[in-house]
Design an enzyme around this catalytic site. Sequence first.
Site, PDB file in Angstrom:
ATOM      1  N   HIS A  54       0.854  -1.195   0.000  1.00 20.85           N
ATOM      2  CA  HIS A  54       0.000   0.000   0.000  1.00 20.85           C
ATOM      3  C   HIS A  54       0.887   1.241   0.000  1.00 20.85           C
ATOM      4  CE1 HIS A  54      -4.131   1.547   0.578  1.00 20.85           C
ATOM      5  NE2 HIS A  54      -3.513   2.596   1.102  1.00 20.85           N
ATOM      6  N   ASP A  63     -13.888   3.465   6.868  1.00 25.03           N
ATOM      7  CA  ASP A  63     -12.856   4.124   6.049  1.00 25.03           C
ATOM      8  C   ASP A  63     -13.455   4.618   4.732  1.00 25.03           C
ATOM      9  OD1 ASP A  63     -10.118   4.959   5.467  1.00 25.03           O
ATOM     10  OD2 ASP A  63     -10.252   3.485   3.864  1.00 25.03           O
ATOM     11  N   ARG A  70     -12.692  13.092   3.836  1.00 24.00           N
ATOM     12  CA  ARG A  70     -11.362  13.715   3.964  1.00 24.00           C
ATOM     13  C   ARG A  70     -10.878  14.247   2.626  1.00 24.00           C
ATOM     14  NH1 ARG A  70      -7.970   9.210   5.407  1.00 24.00           N
ATOM     15  NH2 ARG A  70      -6.234  10.639   5.614  1.00 24.00           N
ATOM     16  N   SER A 110      -6.515   4.943   8.526  1.00 22.23           N
ATOM     17  CA  SER A 110      -7.174   4.628   7.255  1.00 22.23           C
ATOM     18  C   SER A 110      -6.472   3.454   6.576  1.00 22.23           C
ATOM     19  CB  SER A 110      -7.138   5.871   6.354  1.00 22.23           C
ATOM     20  OG  SER A 110      -7.387   5.541   5.016  1.00 22.23           O
ATOM     21  N   LYS A 112      -7.782  -0.907   6.739  1.00 19.54           N
ATOM     22  CA  LYS A 112      -8.038  -1.670   5.507  1.00 19.54           C
ATOM     23  C   LYS A 112      -7.107  -2.880   5.416  1.00 19.54           C
ATOM     24  CE  LYS A 112      -7.486   1.762   2.402  1.00 19.54           C
ATOM     25  NZ  LYS A 112      -7.734   3.131   2.796  1.00 19.54           N
TER      26      LYS A 112
HETATM   27  N1  URA Z   1      -4.081   5.906   1.543  1.00 17.35           N
HETATM   28  C1  URA Z   1      -5.130   5.521   2.302  1.00 17.35           C
HETATM   29  O1  URA Z   1      -5.677   4.424   2.143  1.00 17.35           O
HETATM   30  N2  URA Z   1      -5.567   6.359   3.262  1.00 17.35           N
HETATM   31  C2  URA Z   1      -5.008   7.560   3.487  1.00 17.35           C
HETATM   32  O2  URA Z   1      -5.447   8.259   4.355  1.00 17.35           O
HETATM   33  C3  URA Z   1      -3.916   7.965   2.671  1.00 17.35           C
HETATM   34  C4  URA Z   1      -3.470   7.108   1.698  1.00 17.35           C
END
Ligand code: URA
Length: 434
Positions: A82, A161, A168, A183, A187
């Site tokens: 990620h 999220d 956001r 966040s 996930k």
């Molecule tokens: N990627 C995400 O999944 N969340 C964030 O807040 C920033 C980048």
Amino acid sequence: MLPYQIIEKKSYGMELTPEEITFFVNGYTQNAIPDYQMSALLMAIFIKGMTNEEMLALTKVMLESGDRLDFSGAEGFVADKHSTGGVGDKVSLILAPILAVLGIKIPMISGRGLGHTGGTLDKLESIPGFNVNLSADQFHDMVLSNGVSLIGQTQNICPADKKLYALRDVTATVRSIPLISASIMSKKIAEGIQGLVLDVKTGSGAFMQTYDDSKALADSLVAIGQLYGIHTTALITDMNQPLGRYIGNWLEVEESLACLRGEGPADLMEVTFALGNEILKMADHSLSDDDALKKQQGVIDDGSALEKFIATARLHGGDPKVLEKPELHSKASLQVDFKAAHSGYLQAVDTMQLGFLGIELDAGRRQSSDVIDPDTGFVIHKRLGDKIQAGDALITIHANKKTTLDSVLTQLDQVFEIGEETVEMPKLVYKQIG
Ligand code: URA
């Protein structure tokens, strides 16, 4: 408990209890607390920050807002990658099929564009028919049978999220270490993975623009991962200019296809392979960096990673024809070069501003209900340190509206800084954490 009192408490910089955080986030996810109160709390958190305990409570309530997947019976190492978000960052599209072919199971839950950055889901949806809204069962089954699947947060997986991320995105509350950490990690923990590599961006196109802030974000992400028993590593990588050459949803899919055909630009491949190496070494401790790199290069050279990308898109309902022949995909109707006004060397790129100009072209959203134009964006021609002659094309704008094209053209001179001295290309991978 009243939402008003919790917002006020945070606005004075006081520490919220886990019960207050849980009450607020659950209330918002279940539509009992409106967007305007959540926006106020997010802004208070953004300005006043959170303690570690608050951040962990936020991660926990977001994680528990939906189900956690279970891959305990899966054959092979279950892992994911990620990014904290950048401009032109399409690494997930390239790395997921590479790793899947190499036997890693990749249950990838991604996000949409956030602030000035693009999102994997929006990029995937530029492939006609590609469905990122699978049920948890469909997702689970596809990961087991195909090795990889890529979806967004659903009503069952991290719904908190999904809602908070969209809010956001349009309330300028992204750049906050606790909000980003909760966040991303909610996930990722929900995916039921064993290993995770994080690409923490630093520089003018990153949410964290200084090295120290990026390092603090990386430390926070790795600490949460380890607390939940996930083997977590973070690489801090450069975002002082876009990664690769293409920016925009379909444009980035096109560049990813080129990478999978073995025609990718060196910077993009270096970051992709560095992140891939981390996962491969987690899965097999006997592998050296060299072995891991050879394995990744091998599945590009023999075409199997590209085949996996196309097969995965097809399983998600995507049209394989445009992936086999990208020239069949629609293109922006207006393609205009922005040229250098004078000669010199490219010294700096305001990468965040370039990302925001992409939103003006409709490659991202101004408000959460906006529909994205898959074909718009930029193709960049010059890299930091390059010698520039007056009149050289610095970037090509891909637009579908004349008004936005004209507006972007007038703003691009603020993005590129040309000076008399050359600068060194920044290092791409700065540091490994974890
Ligand atoms: N990627 C995400 O999944 N969340 C964030 O807040 C920033 C980048």
